[in-house]
Design a protein around this motif. Sequence first.
Motif, PDB file in Angstrom:
ATOM      1  N   VAL A  58       0.836  -1.184   0.000  1.00 50.44           N
ATOM      2  CA  VAL A  58       0.000   0.000   0.000  1.00 50.44           C
ATOM      3  C   VAL A  58       0.876   1.242   0.000  1.00 50.44           C
ATOM      4  CG1 VAL A  58      -1.633   1.362   1.337  1.00 50.44           C
ATOM      5  CG2 VAL A  58      -1.979  -1.094   1.085  1.00 50.44           C
ATOM      6  N   VAL A  59       1.898   1.235   0.858  1.00 50.79           N
ATOM      7  CA  VAL A  59       2.825   2.359   0.883  1.00 50.79           C
ATOM      8  C   VAL A  59       3.487   2.529  -0.467  1.00 50.79           C
ATOM      9  CG1 VAL A  59       4.955   3.240   1.896  1.00 50.79           C
ATOM     10  CG2 VAL A  59       3.245   2.143   3.360  1.00 50.79           C
ATOM     11  N   CYS A  60       3.895   1.425  -1.067  1.00 57.74           N
ATOM     12  CA  CYS A  60       4.578   1.460  -2.356  1.00 57.74           C
ATOM     13  C   CYS A  60       3.713   2.075  -3.432  1.00 57.74           C
ATOM     14  CB  CYS A  60       4.995   0.046  -2.760  1.00 57.74           C
ATOM     15  SG  CYS A  60       5.793  -0.024  -4.368  1.00 57.74           S
ATOM     16  N   LEU A  61       2.437   1.737  -3.428  1.00 59.16           N
ATOM     17  CA  LEU A  61       1.565   2.219  -4.482  1.00 59.16           C
ATOM     18  C   LEU A  61       1.310   3.708  -4.382  1.00 59.16           C
ATOM     19  CD1 LEU A  61      -0.996  -0.701  -4.672  1.00 59.16           C
ATOM     20  CD2 LEU A  61       0.730  -0.108  -6.352  1.00 59.16           C
ATOM     21  N   PHE A  62       1.586   4.297  -3.218  1.00 58.39           N
ATOM     22  CA  PHE A  62       1.363   5.730  -3.071  1.00 58.39           C
ATOM     23  C   PHE A  62       2.662   6.528  -3.065  1.00 58.39           C
ATOM     24  CE2 PHE A  62      -2.633   4.091  -1.526  1.00 58.39           C
ATOM     25  CZ  PHE A  62      -3.512   4.915  -2.202  1.00 58.39           C
ATOM     26  N   THR A  63       3.805   5.860  -3.301  1.00 54.05           N
ATOM     27  CA  THR A  63       5.078   6.544  -3.344  1.00 54.05           C
ATOM     28  C   THR A  63       5.900   5.993  -4.480  1.00 54.05           C
ATOM     29  OG1 THR A  63       6.092   4.959  -1.829  1.00 54.05           O
ATOM     30  CG2 THR A  63       5.094   6.923  -0.846  1.00 54.05           C
TER      31      THR A  63
ATOM     32  N   LYS B 282       5.441   7.728 -10.186  1.00 56.83           N
ATOM     33  CA  LYS B 282       5.234   9.174 -10.084  1.00 56.83           C
ATOM     34  C   LYS B 282       4.831   9.761 -11.437  1.00 56.83           C
ATOM     35  CE  LYS B 282       7.289  13.464  -8.407  1.00 56.83           C
ATOM     36  NZ  LYS B 282       6.757  14.266  -9.517  1.00 56.83           N
ATOM     37  N   GLU B 283       5.492   9.340 -12.506  1.00 57.10           N
ATOM     38  CA  GLU B 283       5.125   9.824 -13.839  1.00 57.10           C
ATOM     39  C   GLU B 283       3.677   9.481 -14.159  1.00 57.10           C
ATOM     40  OE1 GLU B 283       8.891   9.769 -16.843  1.00 57.10           O
ATOM     41  OE2 GLU B 283       8.268   7.826 -16.048  1.00 57.10           O
ATOM     42  N   PHE B 284       3.295   8.248 -13.870  1.00 58.42           N
ATOM     43  CA  PHE B 284       1.928   7.814 -14.138  1.00 58.42           C
ATOM     44  C   PHE B 284       0.929   8.690 -13.384  1.00 58.42           C
ATOM     45  CE2 PHE B 284      -1.693   5.126 -12.765  1.00 58.42           C
ATOM     46  CZ  PHE B 284      -2.263   4.898 -14.001  1.00 58.42           C
ATOM     47  N   SER B 285       1.181   8.912 -12.102  1.00 55.25           N
ATOM     48  CA  SER B 285       0.265   9.727 -11.300  1.00 55.25           C
ATOM     49  C   SER B 285       0.215  11.156 -11.798  1.00 55.25           C
ATOM     50  CB  SER B 285       0.690   9.703  -9.825  1.00 55.25           C
ATOM     51  OG  SER B 285       0.562   8.409  -9.283  1.00 55.25           O
ATOM     52  N   ASP B 286       1.382  11.720 -12.113  1.00 58.87           N
ATOM     53  CA  ASP B 286       1.436  13.113 -12.558  1.00 58.87           C
ATOM     54  C   ASP B 286       0.729  13.332 -13.887  1.00 58.87           C
ATOM     55  OD1 ASP B 286       2.861  13.767 -10.308  1.00 58.87           O
ATOM     56  OD2 ASP B 286       4.804  13.884 -11.301  1.00 58.87           O
TER      57      ASP B 286
ATOM     58  N   ARG C 233      -5.176  13.119 -12.086  1.00 55.99           N
ATOM     59  CA  ARG C 233      -5.205  14.542 -11.766  1.00 55.99           C
ATOM     60  C   ARG C 233      -6.572  15.034 -11.309  1.00 55.99           C
ATOM     61  NH1 ARG C 233      -0.489  17.076 -13.261  1.00 55.99           N
ATOM     62  NH2 ARG C 233      -1.255  18.527 -11.673  1.00 55.99           N
ATOM     63  N   ALA C 234      -7.459  14.136 -10.948  1.00 51.52           N
ATOM     64  CA  ALA C 234      -8.773  14.559 -10.459  1.00 51.52           C
ATOM     65  C   ALA C 234      -8.701  14.817  -8.960  1.00 51.52           C
ATOM     66  CB  ALA C 234      -9.823  13.497 -10.755  1.00 51.52           C
TER      67      ALA C 234
ATOM     68  N   ASN D 182      -8.237  10.313  -6.854  1.00 53.21           N
ATOM     69  CA  ASN D 182      -7.260  10.895  -7.774  1.00 53.21           C
ATOM     70  C   ASN D 182      -7.631  10.741  -9.245  1.00 53.21           C
ATOM     71  OD1 ASN D 182      -6.480   8.094  -8.329  1.00 53.21           O
ATOM     72  ND2 ASN D 182      -5.349   8.188  -6.398  1.00 53.21           N
ATOM     73  N   HIS D 183      -8.735  10.069  -9.547  1.00 51.64           N
ATOM     74  CA  HIS D 183      -9.078   9.803 -10.940  1.00 51.64           C
ATOM     75  C   HIS D 183     -10.595   9.779 -11.106  1.00 51.64           C
ATOM     76  CE1 HIS D 183      -8.595   8.401 -14.994  1.00 51.64           C
ATOM     77  NE2 HIS D 183      -9.163   7.241 -14.763  1.00 51.64           N
ATOM     78  N   ALA D 184     -11.079  10.297 -12.241  1.00 50.88           N
ATOM     79  CA  ALA D 184     -12.518  10.357 -12.508  1.00 50.88           C
ATOM     80  C   ALA D 184     -12.902   9.372 -13.599  1.00 50.88           C
ATOM     81  CB  ALA D 184     -12.916  11.770 -12.920  1.00 50.88           C
TER      82      ALA D 184
END
Length: 339
Positions: free
Chosen positions: A9-14, A101-105, A109-110, A286-288
């Motif tokens: 879980v930590v990994c997926l958010f960092t 991080k690239e994927f999230s950025d 972005r919602a 974080n996503h719509a």
Amino acid sequence: MGVCQLLIVVCLFTVCTLVPRVCCGNVSSGGTRSTLNNSAADFDSFRKKFHRSNQVSSETFNSRISYIQDAALRHVYLNSFSTEPQSAKYGMNQFSDLSQKEFSDLYLRATSDGAPVFSGLSRRGLPAKFDWREKAVVAPVQDQLACGSCWAFSVVGAIQSASAIRGSQLEQLSVQQVVDCSFRDAGCNGGSISQALTWLKQTKVKLVTQSEYPYKAKTGICHFFSQSHDGVVMKNFTVHDFSGQEEAMMGQLVERGPLAAIVDAVSWQDYLGGIIQHHCSSQWSNHAVLIVGYDTTGQIPFWIVQNSWGTTWGNKGYVYIKIGGNICGIADSVAAVFL
């Protein structure tokens, strides 16, 4: 929650490369070495499969190989939970050469403004299975590309379906118009379903067709149309928190049409298909997305959710999420529109 589960879980958010190696207890050292030794060939195969024709520098090449390695190790752990025949499967897809991080950025972005808890009555006698696609009122899956416009795709998807349900011809309405003109939001840098819907309600803007205002995957200058121009006007909307009340949410879907929702999609970077039951949380929006149906006839009841990452992702552009337990925060903030 076990130590390994907590770590993932930590990994997926960092941005994390060490944790997957710690967690993936099912990967032998020989298997890991084999994965790393073959990574260059795997990356070359990946580039061909997903049409990565651009030239890459040696530094970028090495970085992408590293991300592919991390993804391969991540997939082993994620798939270790897939014990049911219909369970979600994780593996290489078009996002596997991106860091987390690239994927999230780029894609997540919602934002969510929160929603009041639903206090209405649950609808009785709901069908065991319901899918608005079967009514021919859901437009084809779109691809937001490298633009954080999922919030606009979700809102426009709900409005164009509502218009078709009322009897109009199903048309793809302009997402770009919302991206450019919703001043409460930040275009490709992200936005909120609630803020976009509030803007549409207050201004009475007519959404024109996509052919009139094409999608460009970048934020542009708002193009205004005259009041006499044809378009679809949204009159009102509701946003509710249905956590713990997903049966009532099913009733809203049947009664109101496809629903716009905010979810946690961090683990969706690796999703290939099947029903998601793990690896995402509530309260981390974080996503719509657009919820178009549900199916409770099988062993695992699930929501049918249209995404905006193209048809090569997931189940031909769709993701299935288990009903019950507010998986991925699917019930945290759900909007219905009225025309």
